[in-house]
Structures are given as C-alpha cells and as structure tokens.
Design a protein around this motif. Structure first.
Motif, short mmCIF file in Angstrom:
data_model
loop_
_atom_site.label_atom_id
_atom_site.label_comp_id
_atom_site.label_asym_id
_atom_site.label_seq_id
_atom_site.Cartn_x
_atom_site.Cartn_y
_atom_site.Cartn_z
N VAL A 155 0.84 -1.20 0.00
CA VAL A 155 0.00 0.00 0.00
C VAL A 155 0.87 1.25 0.00
O VAL A 155 0.63 2.21 -0.74
CB VAL A 155 -0.94 0.01 1.23
N SER A 156 1.93 1.23 0.83
CA SER A 156 2.83 2.37 0.91
C SER A 156 3.49 2.67 -0.43
O SER A 156 3.55 3.82 -0.88
CB SER A 156 3.89 2.11 1.98
N ASP A 157 4.01 1.62 -1.08
CA ASP A 157 4.65 1.81 -2.38
C ASP A 157 3.64 2.21 -3.45
O ASP A 157 3.95 2.99 -4.35
CB ASP A 157 5.40 0.54 -2.81
N LYS A 158 2.43 1.67 -3.37
CA LYS A 158 1.41 1.94 -4.39
C LYS A 158 0.97 3.40 -4.35
O LYS A 158 0.82 4.06 -5.39
CB LYS A 158 0.20 1.03 -4.15
N ILE A 159 0.75 3.93 -3.14
CA ILE A 159 0.28 5.32 -3.03
C ILE A 159 1.43 6.31 -2.89
O ILE A 159 1.23 7.53 -2.92
CB ILE A 159 -0.68 5.49 -1.82
N GLY A 160 2.66 5.79 -2.75
CA GLY A 160 3.82 6.67 -2.64
C GLY A 160 3.88 7.43 -1.33
O GLY A 160 4.41 8.54 -1.27
N SER A 161 3.34 6.86 -0.25
CA SER A 161 3.35 7.55 1.04
C SER A 161 3.56 6.56 2.17
O SER A 161 2.62 5.87 2.59
CB SER A 161 2.06 8.34 1.27
N LEU A 162 4.78 6.51 2.67
CA LEU A 162 5.09 5.71 3.85
C LEU A 162 4.49 6.36 5.10
O LEU A 162 3.99 5.68 5.99
CB LEU A 162 6.61 5.59 3.98
N ARG A 163 4.54 7.67 5.15
CA ARG A 163 4.12 8.40 6.34
C ARG A 163 2.64 8.20 6.65
O ARG A 163 2.25 7.97 7.79
CB ARG A 163 4.43 9.90 6.14
N ARG A 164 1.78 8.30 5.63
CA ARG A 164 0.34 8.15 5.87
C ARG A 164 -0.02 6.76 6.36
O ARG A 164 -0.87 6.58 7.23
CB ARG A 164 -0.44 8.49 4.60
N VAL A 165 0.66 5.75 5.81
CA VAL A 165 0.42 4.38 6.25
C VAL A 165 0.86 4.21 7.71
O VAL A 165 0.15 3.60 8.52
CB VAL A 165 1.16 3.38 5.34
N LEU A 166 2.02 4.78 8.05
CA LEU A 166 2.51 4.66 9.42
C LEU A 166 1.58 5.33 10.41
O LEU A 166 1.31 4.79 11.49
CB LEU A 166 3.92 5.27 9.52
N ILE A 167 1.06 6.49 10.07
CA ILE A 167 0.12 7.19 10.96
C ILE A 167 -1.11 6.32 11.22
O ILE A 167 -1.56 6.18 12.36
CB ILE A 167 -0.29 8.54 10.35
N LEU A 168 -1.63 5.72 10.17
CA LEU A 168 -2.83 4.89 10.30
C LEU A 168 -2.59 3.68 11.21
O LEU A 168 -3.33 3.45 12.17
CB LEU A 168 -3.30 4.43 8.92
N ILE A 169 -1.54 2.90 10.90
CA ILE A 169 -1.35 1.66 11.65
C ILE A 169 -0.90 1.93 13.08
O ILE A 169 -1.24 1.17 14.00
CB ILE A 169 -0.36 0.71 10.92
N LEU A 170 -0.17 3.02 13.29
CA LEU A 170 0.27 3.34 14.65
C LEU A 170 -0.90 3.80 15.52
O LEU A 170 -1.03 3.39 16.68
CB LEU A 170 1.36 4.42 14.62
N ALA A 171 -1.78 4.63 14.95
CA ALA A 171 -2.93 5.12 15.71
C ALA A 171 -3.87 3.97 16.07
O ALA A 171 -4.28 3.81 17.23
CB ALA A 171 -3.66 6.19 14.92
N VAL A 172 -4.23 3.16 15.08
CA VAL A 172 -5.17 2.06 15.33
C VAL A 172 -4.53 1.00 16.22
O VAL A 172 -5.15 0.49 17.16
CB VAL A 172 -5.65 1.45 14.00
N GLY A 173 -3.28 0.65 15.92
CA GLY A 173 -2.60 -0.38 16.71
C GLY A 173 -2.42 0.02 18.16
O GLY A 173 -2.60 -0.80 19.07
N SER A 174 -2.11 1.30 18.42
CA SER A 174 -1.94 1.76 19.79
C SER A 174 -3.25 1.72 20.56
O SER A 174 -3.29 1.36 21.74
CB SER A 174 -1.36 3.19 19.80
N PHE A 175 -4.34 2.10 19.88
CA PHE A 175 -5.65 2.06 20.54
C PHE A 175 -6.04 0.63 20.90
O PHE A 175 -6.47 0.35 22.03
CB PHE A 175 -6.71 2.69 19.63
N LEU A 176 -5.88 -0.29 19.96
CA LEU A 176 -6.25 -1.68 20.23
C LEU A 176 -5.38 -2.29 21.32
O LEU A 176 -5.85 -3.07 22.15
CB LEU A 176 -6.15 -2.50 18.94
N TYR A 177 -4.10 -1.93 21.35
CA TYR A 177 -3.20 -2.44 22.38
C TYR A 177 -3.61 -1.92 23.76
O TYR A 177 -3.57 -2.65 24.75
CB TYR A 177 -1.77 -2.04 22.06
N ALA A 178 -4.01 -0.66 23.81
CA ALA A 178 -4.44 -0.06 25.07
C ALA A 178 -5.66 -0.77 25.65
O ALA A 178 -5.89 -0.74 26.86
CB ALA A 178 -4.74 1.43 24.88
N MET A 179 -6.44 -1.43 24.80
CA MET A 179 -7.66 -2.10 25.24
C MET A 179 -7.43 -3.52 25.76
O MET A 179 -8.37 -4.15 26.28
CB MET A 179 -8.67 -2.15 24.07
N VAL A 180 -6.21 -4.05 25.64
CA VAL A 180 -5.94 -5.44 26.04
C VAL A 180 -6.37 -5.73 27.48
O VAL A 180 -7.04 -6.74 27.75
CB VAL A 180 -4.46 -5.80 25.83
#
Length: 400
Positions: free
Chosen positions: A70-95
């Motif tokens: 996805v990162s290579d396809k859209i040419g944006s590593l940063r946007r992908v990182l923001i998405l997965i970090l935000a969602v992943g951190s929220f889900l981890y906080a709920m453990v």
C-alpha cells in the motif's frame, strides 16, 4: 509548533522532527513490553504463548506485506505509518479490558491479540523505514538519531520498572497508548521520503520481480529466516526463564533497559564503522554477539546480575544489527520498491516467528530454560554461518 519549525533551517527542522519520531516512539514502546508478563500472570504457559505468538506472526506476515505494498502503491510511507500506529496503539491499550478469569479468556485473547497485530505488528518496521530513508536522503546520521531512540527506550524501561509495583502490569497497556500520541504528532509533521508510486512494466501491479532477481537480497531473506527464529525464541521466553531460575519476572524491564542502553555505542559510531567495514560484515557480527547472551543464559546465569551481564552482549549485537541491516536493505532495493523490500524482509521474520514460537514453547516446556537457551544461541550462530556463505553474491549488492 509548525510556526516554530518553519523558522529553522530545513536540516535542523527535519532532524528535530525525526528525533521526535524515533525518540518518542521508543519511549512509548518501552511501556508496552509487558504483554508476555501479563499473559503469564493470567495463566498462559510457555506452550500457550508459543501458539498465540505463532498466530500473531502469521497475521503480521500478511499485514506487513499488505501495508508495504500500500505504501509503495500510493507513494506515502508516512500516511500508512500514521494509520497503523494510531489504530494499533488504541487496540493495544484495550488489552487489559478483555475479560479475564473465565474459561473462554485464553480463546478470546488468542483471537484479539492477532487482530491488533495486523496494525501494531508492522509499526516498528515502518517507523524504522521512515527514519532510515529520511536519513539517507537528507544525509543525516542514522546511528545518532536511532541511538537517541534507544536512549529514551532505556529511560522509559527504567521508569516503568521503578513504578510497576505501583501502577501494575495491566495499566502499562493504556499508558503506552497515551504516550504514543506525541510520536504520532511528530510523524504527521515528518518529511515524506522520496518515492514514486510503484508501477509494473505491464498494466497494473508492481514489478516485484526486481527484488527477487537480486541474489544478495534473496540470500539475506534466508539469513533473516534463521536469525528471526532465534530472535523470536530469545525474546519471548525471558520472563519464563526468569521464573525458572528464581528471578522476579517483574524485573524484566531492567533487562530491557540495559539491552537498549548497550545498543547506543555501536549506533553512535555506525558512520565510522561503515567507513571501515562493509555493511554485510557489520550485519554478520550482530548474531554472534546475540549468541553470547543466549549461551550465557544456558551455561551460567542464575541471578539477575548474571542475566544483566549476558544482556550486555545482546544489546551490543542489537545495536550493530539495527544500525546496519536497514541500510543494507536500503542499498539492495530498487528506488521504487524500498518499502516492499523491507516489508518482505519483515514478512520473513514473521514466518520465522511462527516457526520459532510454535517450536519454542514446546521445546522450552520439554527441555527446560537453560538447555533451551543453548539451542537458541547455536541457532544464532547458524544464521551467521548462512549469511557468511552468501558473501559470494556481494557484487549484487552495492557497498557504502
């Protein structure tokens, strides 16, 4: 904050933002390293943990490859990182809010944790990718910046180890999630690495064949498979090792702090090391140092002091590995497939995680802690031997 940064020169501005990206990320990450201790406290055995981690690794295989493409396809590593970090951190906080004490708790966590790893399992890889690509393009010192990340990880690990008796292991999950917010803000402000959306020579899809025609890259994948089998076994069962030799597993954070601190010397001197040694030689030395830790665990570590001495070698090896392998991958990959190159390498590490966790938990329970770590140390040495044999492909990989 944008106004303050705009008044600085470009190099200074990017350096400060990248310090925030790596430093704040690893500081927050240090508070979230107690998943194994938490699962152990609610009744997971080494074998149970091995199955759970194997499933999580299988999910990460798909996730890291998916997000890399996805990162290579859209040419944006940063946007992908923001998405997965935000969602992943929220889900981890709920453990810790997942119900415990019930017969269905292990099944519930075995389903929930792999789901959160679809996001969180990729974030460290993409965070490092953002840092190393920006450092290469802006001619910044990756080792120094990444060393600051290890330093803040050390500070965070010492801090959480000190206050853990007061806050409790379950609260480390949501504390880590809250602390990740400043890191996300820094990533929003960070520079997007130069990358064109990847296209294939034919209509649709990407030309991933460019990667797999590179013998040096393929050899590095084989090395990574064996290396990460050892790594998944080494890291995941330390709390169980501590319990077996009579060391309080809640002191796990002290070990992590020392290991992170010992990463710093090689990271700080990485530029000088790269002038004297090819990157592949630096990569080769890392698993040898890590093997010393595991063999030390198996042969003489019976106390926290003995474990700390052994962990010194792992920290040195990990610092050498962090400072070299990302740049080695960066050099091997074509410009339009750098994120995919790292993503596929991370996927191989996840395959290794499946094998290491499925076998590791069973072997640990069957032979005991000390023989287990001797086996892990020998596996690290085997990965070094495999990588050494691949040096005949060195012409396929440009050197520094």
């Amino acid at each position: 904050m944008n106004r303050i940064l705009s008044r600085m020169g470009p190099a200074m501005r990017h350096s400060i933002i990248l310090v925030g990206v790596t430093g704040l990320f690893w500081f927050a990450w240090s508070f979230g390293c107690y998943q194994t201790v938490y699962l152990q406290s609610i009744g997971f055995t080494a074998s149970n943990l091995g199955v759970l981690n194997a499933i999580s690794s299988a999910v990460t295989i798909a996730a890291v490859s998916f997000w890399g493409m996805v990162s290579d396809k859209i040419g944006s590593l940063r946007r992908v990182l923001i998405l997965i970090l935000a969602v992943g951190s929220f889900l981890y906080a709920m453990v810790p809010f997942v119900p415990t004490g019930y017969s269905f708790t292990p099944l519930l966590l075995t389903a929930y944790i792999p789901i959160l790893n679809f996001f969180r399992g990729s974030v460290a890889t993409f965070n490092e990718n953002l840092l190393v690509r920006n450092c290469n393009e802006l001619r910044l010192n990756f080792g120094v910046l990444r060393g600051l990340g290890s330093f803040l990880f050390t500070i965070g690990s010492v801090l959480i180890a000190a206050i853990l008796p007061m806050v409790g292991v379950p609260n480390t999950f949501w504390i880590s999630g809250l602390l990740m917010i400043p890191a996300i803000i820094c990533i929003v402000l960070a520079r997007e690495p130069n990358a064109k959306p990847a296209r294939s020579k034919s209509k649709g899809g990407m030309n991933l064949g460019e990667l797999f025609q590179n013998k040096a890259y393929v050899s590095f994948l084989f090395f990574g498979l064996i290396f990460y089998i050892a790594a998944s076994c080494e890291g995941n069962y330390i709390p169980f090792f501590m319990s077996e030799v009579g060391v309080d597993s809640q002191r796990y954070g002290i070990l992590l702090a020392l290991r992170a601190m010992m990463e710093i010397p090689f990271l700080l001197f990485m530029v000088r090391l790269r002038r004297k040694f090819p990157l592949r030689v630096l990569v080769l030395g890392a698993p040898v140092l890590m093997a010393v830790e595991c063999l030390g665990f198996g042969l003489f570590a019976h106390t926290l002091g003995g474990m700390l001495l052994c962990c010194t070698f792992f920290g040195l090896g990990n610092g050498l590995f962090i400072g070299s392998y990302l740049n080695y991958l960066y050099e091997l990959a074509p410009d339009n497939l750098k994120a995919s190159a790292q993503a596929f390498f991370a996927s191989v590490s996840s395959v290794a995680g499946i094998l290491g966790n499925l076998l590791g938990g069973v072997v640990f329970d069957a032979i005991g802690a000390k023989p287990f770590y001797i086996v892990v140390g020998c596996t690290y040495l085997l990965s070094s031997l495999v990588f050494l044999m691949s040096f005949r492909h060195k012409k396929a990989a440009p050197e520094n």
